[in-house]
Design a protein around this motif. Structure first.
Motif, PDB file in Angstrom:
ATOM      1  N   ALA A  39       0.874  -1.172   0.000  1.00  0.00           N
ATOM      2  CA  ALA A  39       0.000   0.000   0.000  1.00  0.00           C
ATOM      3  C   ALA A  39       0.910   1.221   0.000  1.00  0.00           C
ATOM      4  O   ALA A  39       1.865   1.305   0.789  1.00  0.00           O
ATOM      5  CB  ALA A  39      -0.901  -0.001   1.224  1.00  0.00           C
ATOM      6  N   LEU A  40       0.648   2.172  -0.891  1.00  0.00           N
ATOM      7  CA  LEU A  40       1.552   3.291  -1.142  1.00  0.00           C
ATOM      8  C   LEU A  40       0.969   4.580  -0.580  1.00  0.00           C
ATOM      9  O   LEU A  40      -0.223   4.874  -0.776  1.00  0.00           O
ATOM     10  CB  LEU A  40       1.780   3.433  -2.652  1.00  0.00           C
ATOM     11  N   ALA A  41       1.788   5.358   0.119  1.00  0.00           N
ATOM     12  CA  ALA A  41       1.340   6.620   0.708  1.00  0.00           C
ATOM     13  C   ALA A  41       2.458   7.647   0.579  1.00  0.00           C
ATOM     14  O   ALA A  41       3.561   7.438   1.093  1.00  0.00           O
ATOM     15  CB  ALA A  41       0.956   6.436   2.170  1.00  0.00           C
ATOM     16  N   VAL A  42       2.174   8.761  -0.102  1.00  0.00           N
ATOM     17  CA  VAL A  42       3.192   9.741  -0.477  1.00  0.00           C
ATOM     18  C   VAL A  42       2.807  11.122   0.046  1.00  0.00           C
ATOM     19  O   VAL A  42       1.645  11.525  -0.064  1.00  0.00           O
ATOM     20  CB  VAL A  42       3.340   9.804  -2.013  1.00  0.00           C
ATOM     21  N   ALA A  43       3.768  11.840   0.601  1.00  0.00           N
ATOM     22  CA  ALA A  43       3.573  13.235   0.993  1.00  0.00           C
ATOM     23  C   ALA A  43       4.785  14.047   0.543  1.00  0.00           C
ATOM     24  O   ALA A  43       5.929  13.703   0.880  1.00  0.00           O
ATOM     25  CB  ALA A  43       3.389  13.354   2.497  1.00  0.00           C
ATOM     26  N   TYR A  44       4.537  15.121  -0.217  1.00  0.00           N
ATOM     27  CA  TYR A  44       5.573  16.083  -0.574  1.00  0.00           C
ATOM     28  C   TYR A  44       5.625  17.130   0.535  1.00  0.00           C
ATOM     29  O   TYR A  44       4.590  17.723   0.879  1.00  0.00           O
ATOM     30  CB  TYR A  44       5.244  16.758  -1.903  1.00  0.00           C
ATOM     31  N   VAL A  45       6.828  17.360   1.107  1.00  0.00           N
ATOM     32  CA  VAL A  45       6.924  18.218   2.295  1.00  0.00           C
ATOM     33  C   VAL A  45       8.089  19.204   2.186  1.00  0.00           C
ATOM     34  O   VAL A  45       9.075  18.952   1.491  1.00  0.00           O
ATOM     35  CB  VAL A  45       7.086  17.379   3.584  1.00  0.00           C
ATOM     36  N   HIS A  46       7.932  20.299   2.885  1.00  0.00           N
ATOM     37  CA  HIS A  46       9.023  21.218   3.202  1.00  0.00           C
ATOM     38  C   HIS A  46       9.371  21.060   4.679  1.00  0.00           C
ATOM     39  O   HIS A  46       8.585  20.547   5.470  1.00  0.00           O
ATOM     40  CB  HIS A  46       8.616  22.674   2.950  1.00  0.00           C
ATOM     41  N   GLY A  47      10.568  21.521   5.055  1.00  0.00           N
ATOM     42  CA  GLY A  47      10.920  21.631   6.463  1.00  0.00           C
ATOM     43  C   GLY A  47      11.627  20.454   7.078  1.00  0.00           C
ATOM     44  O   GLY A  47      11.909  20.469   8.284  1.00  0.00           O
ATOM     45  N   LEU A  48      11.972  19.426   6.290  1.00  0.00           N
ATOM     46  CA  LEU A  48      12.718  18.303   6.855  1.00  0.00           C
ATOM     47  C   LEU A  48      14.162  18.731   7.102  1.00  0.00           C
ATOM     48  O   LEU A  48      14.830  19.259   6.201  1.00  0.00           O
ATOM     49  CB  LEU A  48      12.678  17.112   5.895  1.00  0.00           C
ATOM     50  N   ALA A  49      14.647  18.503   8.309  1.00  0.00           N
ATOM     51  CA  ALA A  49      16.025  18.865   8.638  1.00  0.00           C
ATOM     52  C   ALA A  49      17.004  17.925   7.941  1.00  0.00           C
ATOM     53  O   ALA A  49      16.728  16.737   7.786  1.00  0.00           O
ATOM     54  CB  ALA A  49      16.234  18.803  10.148  1.00  0.00           C
ATOM     55  N   PRO A  50      18.163  18.439   7.498  1.00  0.00           N
ATOM     56  CA  PRO A  50      19.158  17.572   6.835  1.00  0.00           C
ATOM     57  C   PRO A  50      19.671  16.485   7.772  1.00  0.00           C
ATOM     58  O   PRO A  50      19.652  16.618   8.993  1.00  0.00           O
ATOM     59  CB  PRO A  50      20.279  18.557   6.456  1.00  0.00           C
ATOM     60  N   ASP A  51      20.143  15.422   7.176  1.00  0.00           N
ATOM     61  CA  ASP A  51      20.765  14.336   7.920  1.00  0.00           C
ATOM     62  C   ASP A  51      22.123  14.826   8.431  1.00  0.00           C
ATOM     63  O   ASP A  51      23.013  15.131   7.637  1.00  0.00           O
ATOM     64  CB  ASP A  51      20.946  13.142   6.986  1.00  0.00           C
ATOM     65  N   PRO A  52      22.322  14.924   9.738  1.00  0.00           N
ATOM     66  CA  PRO A  52      23.606  15.463  10.238  1.00  0.00           C
ATOM     67  C   PRO A  52      24.807  14.592   9.863  1.00  0.00           C
ATOM     68  O   PRO A  52      25.920  15.090   9.757  1.00  0.00           O
ATOM     69  CB  PRO A  52      23.406  15.509  11.751  1.00  0.00           C
ATOM     70  N   ALA A  53      24.566  13.295   9.609  1.00  0.00           N
ATOM     71  CA  ALA A  53      25.670  12.407   9.250  1.00  0.00           C
ATOM     72  C   ALA A  53      26.048  12.528   7.781  1.00  0.00           C
ATOM     73  O   ALA A  53      27.158  12.144   7.396  1.00  0.00           O
ATOM     74  CB  ALA A  53      25.305  10.961   9.572  1.00  0.00           C
ATOM     75  N   TRP A  54      25.144  13.051   6.947  1.00  0.00           N
ATOM     76  CA  TRP A  54      25.402  13.202   5.511  1.00  0.00           C
ATOM     77  C   TRP A  54      24.532  14.352   5.003  1.00  0.00           C
ATOM     78  O   TRP A  54      23.467  14.129   4.445  1.00  0.00           O
ATOM     79  CB  TRP A  54      25.091  11.893   4.787  1.00  0.00           C
ATOM     80  N   PRO A  55      24.974  15.587   5.194  1.00  0.00           N
ATOM     81  CA  PRO A  55      24.114  16.741   4.887  1.00  0.00           C
ATOM     82  C   PRO A  55      23.776  16.907   3.410  1.00  0.00           C
ATOM     83  O   PRO A  55      22.772  17.549   3.076  1.00  0.00           O
ATOM     84  CB  PRO A  55      24.940  17.934   5.390  1.00  0.00           C
ATOM     85  N   GLU A  56      24.594  16.347   2.502  1.00  0.00           N
ATOM     86  CA  GLU A  56      24.277  16.459   1.087  1.00  0.00           C
ATOM     87  C   GLU A  56      22.985  15.709   0.785  1.00  0.00           C
ATOM     88  O   GLU A  56      22.690  14.693   1.397  1.00  0.00           O
ATOM     89  CB  GLU A  56      25.412  15.886   0.241  1.00  0.00           C
ATOM     90  N   PRO A  57      22.190  16.187  -0.188  1.00  0.00           N
ATOM     91  CA  PRO A  57      20.941  15.484  -0.523  1.00  0.00           C
ATOM     92  C   PRO A  57      21.195  14.042  -0.938  1.00  0.00           C
ATOM     93  O   PRO A  57      22.114  13.755  -1.710  1.00  0.00           O
ATOM     94  CB  PRO A  57      20.379  16.313  -1.691  1.00  0.00           C
ATOM     95  N   HIS A  58      20.378  13.139  -0.425  1.00  0.00           N
ATOM     96  CA  HIS A  58      20.490  11.723  -0.770  1.00  0.00           C
ATOM     97  C   HIS A  58      19.157  11.052  -0.483  1.00  0.00           C
ATOM     98  O   HIS A  58      18.347  11.547   0.303  1.00  0.00           O
ATOM     99  CB  HIS A  58      21.612  11.039   0.027  1.00  0.00           C
ATOM    100  N   VAL A  59      18.920   9.928  -1.133  1.00  0.00           N
ATOM    101  CA  VAL A  59      17.724   9.124  -0.869  1.00  0.00           C
ATOM    102  C   VAL A  59      17.953   8.304   0.393  1.00  0.00           C
ATOM    103  O   VAL A  59      19.017   7.701   0.564  1.00  0.00           O
ATOM    104  CB  VAL A  59      17.406   8.207  -2.062  1.00  0.00           C
ATOM    105  N   GLU A  60      16.949   8.291   1.261  1.00  0.00           N
ATOM    106  CA  GLU A  60      17.004   7.446   2.451  1.00  0.00           C
ATOM    107  C   GLU A  60      16.045   6.272   2.277  1.00  0.00           C
ATOM    108  O   GLU A  60      14.908   6.446   1.828  1.00  0.00           O
ATOM    109  CB  GLU A  60      16.632   8.247   3.698  1.00  0.00           C
TER     110      GLU A  60
END
Length: 408
Positions: free
Chosen positions: A169-190
Motif C-alpha cells: 500500500a503506497l502513501a506519499v507526501a511532498y513536504v518542506h521543512g525536513l532537517a538535513p541528515d547530520p551524518a550526511w548533509p548532502e541530498p540523498h535518498v534514504e
C-alpha cells in the motif's frame, strides 16, 4: 516522415513524442489533461532518476531542471529490526548525481514544449472505441497511458507476472521543512526498511513550490503501516509522522518542522505489479504498441518507474528510426518490446519482485557487507543506475558469495 499517434502524456509518451518530433516525424499526442490541470493537480508519482535515464532526456535538451532540483548524491540504507531499533545502516554514494522532479511541473512543461515543437497535442481522454477509430489514420499507434481503461487492451503476461494482488500500500507526501541528515548533509535518498511491515523512502525533490522532500511509505497490505485510506492531506501527513515516530524515532527528530508543500501534496493507493504483452489487437483489426507502465508496471520499491519509462522511450525511438519506411507490423512491435525487455526491463522486474519479498540470506549478507566495505555499498548504489549489474551478483546466491569473497 512517419505519422505516429501517442496516447498518454507521462514520462514515456511525452519523451517519445518530443524526441520523434526532433527527428522529423509527424506526431499526434493525446493527453487527458492540460498543462494547467496537471500543474495544479495532485502528484501522480514519486521519482528519482539516475544518470543513464537522465542522459536520454539530455540528448534532446529536455533536462530543464538539472540546475534547480537538488542533486541526489547517493543512498542511505537503514534497517530497523525490530521496529524502533536501528540494526544496520550504510551510505552508498553514486558516481553521478540523480535528480527528482515532481511530474506535475515536468509534464506540464513538456506538454508546452511539445506544442511549441510542432506536436499536434489533443486534450481529450481516449476510450478503447475511440482508439480503434483513430488508429487507421496513423502509421503507428503507441499507448503510453498507464492508468485508465486502455490498459485493459493489453493482455497480462503470466510468465512474467508472479503477483495477482498488490504487494504494497503506497502513501506519499511532498513536504518542506525536513532537517538535513547530520551524518550526511548532502541530498540523498534514504531507505528505511522495517522487516515484515514495509519501508519508508525519503527523496529530495523539486516541486512547484521549490526544493522539497518526498516521504513515501510502502506498507505491507493489512499490516500496521497500512492506515492511509481516504485521508485528508493533513490527516495523511499526521499519520506519516506518527508512523515515523513509532518505528523510526532516530529519523523523527528531523521531522519537527515538516509541513505539506501545497494543498494537494499527498497521494495514496495500491496496484498489482504486472508485465503485459506489448501488442493490443483492436476490434477493427488495427494494432497498438504499449510502452511504459502499460507493459511493465513494477512496484516503486526500487525507484525504477520513471527510469524504465525514459529508457523505453529512447529504445523505441531508436527502433522507429531504424525502421525507415517499412511497415510497423506486429512482428516489429513484438521484437521492439522484447529487445527492450532483454536490454533493460527484465533486470528491473526481477530485482523489484525480489525486493518485495523477505530478503534471502545472501542479500542480507550483501547489506551487512555494505555496512563495512565501501566498495560493496558503492556497487549497490550503482545497481540503481544500471540494474543489469545486479543480476550478475545481487540476484544470485553463488555469484553474491563469490563477489563478497573477492572484496574481502
Amino acid at each position: 516522415m512517419r505519422n505516429i499517434l501517442i496516447v498518454g502524456a507521462g514520462q514515456a509518451g511525452l519523451q517519445l513524442a518530443l524526441s520523434l518530433t526532433a527527428e522529423g516525424h509527424r506526431v499526434t499526442l493525446m493527453s487527458a489533461r492540460t498543462p494547467g490541470e496537471i500543474r495544479d493537480g495532485a502528484p501522480t508519482s514519486t521519482q528519482a532518476m539516475f544518470d543513464p535515464a537522465l542522459e536520454t532526456e539530455r540528448a534532446y535538451r529536455l533536462n530543464h531542471w538539472d540546475r534547480l532540483a537538488p542533486p541526489i548524491h547517493g543512498l542511505h540504507v537503514q534497517l530497523a529490526a525490530p521496529p524502533g531499533t536501528l540494526a544496520l545502516q550504510f551510505t552508498a554514494p553514486l558516481d553521478r548525481p540523480a535528480y527528482s522532479t515532481d511530474q506535475r511541473i515536468k509534464m506540464a512543461r513538456w506538454l508546452t514544449d511539445a506544442e511549441q515543437a510542432g506536436v499536434e497535442v489533443v486534450y481529450q481522454p481516449v476510450s478503447p472505441g475511440y482508439l480503434d477509430a483513430l488508429a487507421p489514420r496513423y502509421d503507428l499507434t503507441i499507448v503510453a497511458a498507464g492508468r485508465g481503461e486502455l490498459i485493459q487492451l493489453f493482455e497480462r503476461d503470466p510468465a512474467r507476472s508472479p503477483y495477482e494482488a498488490p504487494q504494497r500500500a503506497l502513501a506519499v507526501a511532498y513536504v518542506h521543512g525536513l532537517a538535513p541528515d547530520p551524518a550526511w548533509p548532502e541530498p540523498h535518498v534514504e531507505f528505511h526498511a522495517i522487516p515484515g511491515l514495509g519501508e519508508l523512502f525519503v527523496i529530495p525533490s523539486l516541486t512547484r513550490t521549490g526544493p522539497c522532500d518526498i516521504l513515501f511509505w510502502e506498507a505491507i497490505p493489512g499490516g500496521p503501516l497500512d492506515v492511509f485510506a481516504a485521508k485528508t492531506g493533513e490527516e495523511h501527513l499526521g499519520l506519516t509522522l506518527s508512523l515515523i515516530q513509532e518505528n523510526l524515532p532516530w529519523f523523527a527528530e528531523r521531522c519537527a518542522g515538516v509541513r505539506l508543500t501545497d494543498d494537494r501534496a499527498t497521494i495514496e493507493g495500491r496496484f498489482t505489479p504486472a508485465v503485459r504483452k506489448p501488442v493490443a489487437h483492436l476490434p477493427s483489426g488495427g494494432l497498438a504498441l504499449g510502452i511504459g507502465d502499460v507493459v511493465v508496471a513494477n512496484d516503486p520499491i526500487t525507484g525504477q518507474g520513471a527510469n524504465t519509462a525514459a529508457k523505453a522511450a529512447h529504445h523505441y525511438l531508436q527502433a522507429i528510426l531504424r525502421r525507415g519506411d517499412e511497415a510497423f507490423d506486429e512482428q516489429w512491435m513484438t521484437a521492439t518490446f522484447e529487445s527492450f525487455w532483454a536490454a533493460h526491463a527484465q533486470a528491473v522486474t526481477v530485482w523489484t519482485n525480489g525486493m518485495l519479498q523477505p530478503l534471502p540470506p545472501h542479500a542480507q549478507r550483501i547489506l551487512g557487507a555494505a555496512s563495512a566495505i565501501p566498495a560493496v555499498a558503492r556497487r549497490f548504489a550503482h545497481g540503481f543506475a544500471d540494474p543489469n549489474d545486479l543480476l550478475t551478483w545481487f540476484a544470485d546466491p553463488h555469484a553474491a558469495d563469490r563477489y563478497l569473497q573477492s572484496v574481502r
